[in-house]
Design a protein around this motif. Structure first.
Motif, PDB file in Angstrom:
ATOM      1  N   PHE A   1      -3.126  -0.196  -2.156  1.00  0.00           N
ATOM      2  CA  PHE A   1      -2.709   0.996  -2.886  1.00  0.00           C
ATOM      3  C   PHE A   1      -3.860   1.985  -3.031  1.00  0.00           C
ATOM      4  O   PHE A   1      -3.682   3.199  -2.878  1.00  0.00           O
ATOM      5  CB  PHE A   1      -2.182   0.573  -4.255  1.00  0.00           C
TER       6      PHE A   1
ATOM      7  N   THR B   1      -4.025   5.812  -1.433  1.00  0.00           N
ATOM      8  CA  THR B   1      -4.372   7.001  -2.218  1.00  0.00           C
ATOM      9  C   THR B   1      -5.554   7.731  -1.594  1.00  0.00           C
ATOM     10  O   THR B   1      -5.544   8.961  -1.431  1.00  0.00           O
ATOM     11  CB  THR B   1      -4.711   6.598  -3.667  1.00  0.00           C
TER      12      THR B   1
ATOM     13  N   ALA C   1       3.082   1.805  -2.087  1.00  0.00           N
ATOM     14  CA  ALA C   1       3.497   1.975  -3.481  1.00  0.00           C
ATOM     15  C   ALA C   1       5.009   2.146  -3.586  1.00  0.00           C
ATOM     16  O   ALA C   1       5.506   2.988  -4.317  1.00  0.00           O
ATOM     17  CB  ALA C   1       2.781   3.172  -4.126  1.00  0.00           C
TER      18      ALA C   1
ATOM     19  N   GLN D   1      -4.669   5.844  -9.836  1.00  0.00           N
ATOM     20  CA  GLN D   1      -4.956   6.973  -8.941  1.00  0.00           C
ATOM     21  C   GLN D   1      -6.013   7.974  -9.418  1.00  0.00           C
ATOM     22  O   GLN D   1      -6.869   8.372  -8.621  1.00  0.00           O
ATOM     23  CB  GLN D   1      -3.654   7.713  -8.618  1.00  0.00           C
TER      24      GLN D   1
ATOM     25  N   VAL E   1       0.485   3.594 -11.550  1.00  0.00           N
ATOM     26  CA  VAL E   1      -0.008   4.763 -10.809  1.00  0.00           C
ATOM     27  C   VAL E   1      -0.865   5.686 -11.679  1.00  0.00           C
ATOM     28  O   VAL E   1      -1.940   6.129 -11.249  1.00  0.00           O
ATOM     29  CB  VAL E   1       1.177   5.545 -10.181  1.00  0.00           C
TER      30      VAL E   1
ATOM     31  N   TYR F   1       1.937  -2.197  -9.517  1.00  0.00           N
ATOM     32  CA  TYR F   1       1.073  -1.096  -9.111  1.00  0.00           C
ATOM     33  C   TYR F   1       1.818   0.236  -9.133  1.00  0.00           C
ATOM     34  O   TYR F   1       1.240   1.280  -9.439  1.00  0.00           O
ATOM     35  CB  TYR F   1       0.473  -1.370  -7.731  1.00  0.00           C
TER      36      TYR F   1
ATOM     37  N   GLY G   1       0.797  -1.228   0.000  1.00  0.00           N
ATOM     38  CA  GLY G   1       0.000   0.000   0.000  1.00  0.00           C
ATOM     39  C   GLY G   1       0.822   1.266   0.000  1.00  0.00           C
ATOM     40  O   GLY G   1       0.319   2.342  -0.325  1.00  0.00           O
TER      41      GLY G   1
ATOM     42  N   VAL H   1       1.563   8.527  -1.252  1.00  0.00           N
ATOM     43  CA  VAL H   1       2.161   7.214  -1.492  1.00  0.00           C
ATOM     44  C   VAL H   1       3.556   7.461  -2.061  1.00  0.00           C
ATOM     45  O   VAL H   1       3.810   8.485  -2.681  1.00  0.00           O
ATOM     46  CB  VAL H   1       1.309   6.378  -2.474  1.00  0.00           C
TER      47      VAL H   1
END
Length: 414
Positions: free
Chosen positions: A333, A337, A185, A220, A216, A212, A183, A364
């Motif tokens: 993740f 965010t 990132a 996101q 992004v 991940y 999480g 992140v």
């Protein structure tokens, strides 16, 4: 006559690269090709995604043996003959353990991942490339970086709940901590924590974390837009104050001392990050500073990316537990965010509209990808808005935050 010919053709196929026995390998080859497409055509963080995808491709091609482990054999010890090999005693007899067949190239490169060598070196390079000025100029950014670590701890709880209530999935505290760190990132941090706490999950966690990170720009923006209003996204923030050279030199030294005293297990990551930054800001070691931010980090990124991708062999990768890790990693993740953006909204309220909540998503630690996404989403609403430097504060705070979270998990479960 024809029976012999058919048998010869079958032998040729079986000994060639077309003799794939498992459907999982075909699926992973297809996945690697999709990732290569995203890296080359869509340019989604190709420096990460391209070596990972190609490593995945190599690992699933048959007979290449690039990740093959060495084959060892025992040779009896002969009196009077000295050989420089480890000695093993079995049933009262001594044997030398010798290598009868060497491992594949990627197997040996992977030892840097397995032993936790590459992540601190990556942090050294990141520190050399990073300007902590925006964070120093706006210390409140630390709060946004901390809020974005929400995904780490909520996913830890989620993994433990899966362990308790879903048959066939086993995630103990060490596994849950290793999954949760996705999480943040931050691929190097995820690898470092997993190598210390749950090495057997290193492959799927490393692939998930780096994938991940590379995605992004896709993951996101929808979350950012869902959690903010148009008015909030259009906020133009005040220019940051200038930061003196003295402040920039003191900062990495002070952070290293404070973090290492409070949480010694985070020292390898935070220490190397701050060493790289001190090289940058001191101005007295240009040669090694340039090496750290260019040659060193590039070489380690190649080794890390290819070997991480090579762990995604279809036969061992496509299991319910691995799929659970990938899904939990995505949720981690997304929660990270969301945590940053929601705390940004809180700061927007308390500052009476002076903080753009979009910069919270950069909490992140995908540097500088997440900061660039904040800038891009903000400019779509207001073309005259420049959020990049404001977003870099939470972004580098997130790097420190994820390293601290890693130290907490290692201290608790290591």
């Amino acid at each position: 006559m024809f029976d012999g010919l058919i048998e010869a053709v079958q032998n040729l196929i079986n000994t060639s690269g077309f003799g794939l026995e498992y459907w999982q390998n075909y699926l992973m080859i297809a996945v690697s090709c999709v990732l290569l497409y995203l890296a080359i055509v869509k340019k989604y963080e190709p420096l990460l995604l391209l070596p990972i995808a190609f490593g995945m491709l190599l690992a699933n091609l048959p007979l290449a043996g690039l990740m093959s482990t060495p084959v060892m054999e025992l040779k009896p010890v002969v009196e009077g003959v000295v050989e420089n090999y480890p000695i093993i005693t079995q049933n009262g007899q001594q044997f030398y353990e010798v290598t009868s067949q060497t491992g594949g190239l990627l197997y040996y490169l992977y030892q840097g991942v397995k032993m936790g060598i590459y992540p601190p070196l990556i942090f050294l390079g990141i520190g050399a490339m990073t300007d902590f000025g925006p964070l120093i100029a706006n210390p409140k950014s630390f709060l946004l970086g901390a809020a974005a670590q929400l995904g780490i701890f909520t996913t830890f709880i989620g993994a433990r709940l899966l362990d308790a209530y879903v048959p066939g999935i086993s995630f103990d505290n060490n596994a849950a901590a290793s999954i949760g760190i996705i999480g943040g990132a931050d691929g190097p941090t995820a690898i470092y924590v997993t190598s210390k706490l749950k090495p057997e999950l290193l492959g799927p966690i490393a692939v998930a974390a780096y994938s991940y990170m590379a995605l992004v720009p896709i993951i996101q923006p929808p979350i950012m837009k869902l959690l903010t209003t148009k008015k909030e996204r259009m906020v133009v923030m005040e220019q940051l104050r200038p930061v003196s050279k003295t402040e920039k030199i003191i900062f990495p030294i002070l952070v290293t001392i404070v973090v290492s005293l409070i949480l010694p297990s985070a020292a390898p990551l935070v220490g190397m990050l701050m060493l790289g930054n001190l090289m940058r800001e001191s101005g007295v070691v240009d040669r090694i500073f340039k090496t750290a931010q260019n040659e060193l980090i590039n070489i380690v990124t190649i080794f890390l990316g290819v070997t991480v991708g090579a762990t995604a062999n279809g036969q061992t990768f496509l299991t319910p537990q691995t799929i659970g890790i990938v899904v939990l990693g995505l949720l981690a993740f997304m929660m990270g965010t969301a945590g940053g953006v929601l705390f940004g909204k809180l700061m927007y309220v308390f500052t009476k509209g002076k903080v753009n909540p979009l910069i919270g998503s950069a909490g992140v630690s995908a540097v500088p990808m997440a900061a660039r996404v904040s800038q891009k989403v903000g400019q779509k609403e207001n073309p005259s808005n420049f959020l990049l430097m404001h977003a870099m504060g939470p972004n580098v705070a997130g790097v420190i935050g994820s390293a601290v979270a890693a130290g907490v998990f290692i201290a608790l479960f290591g």
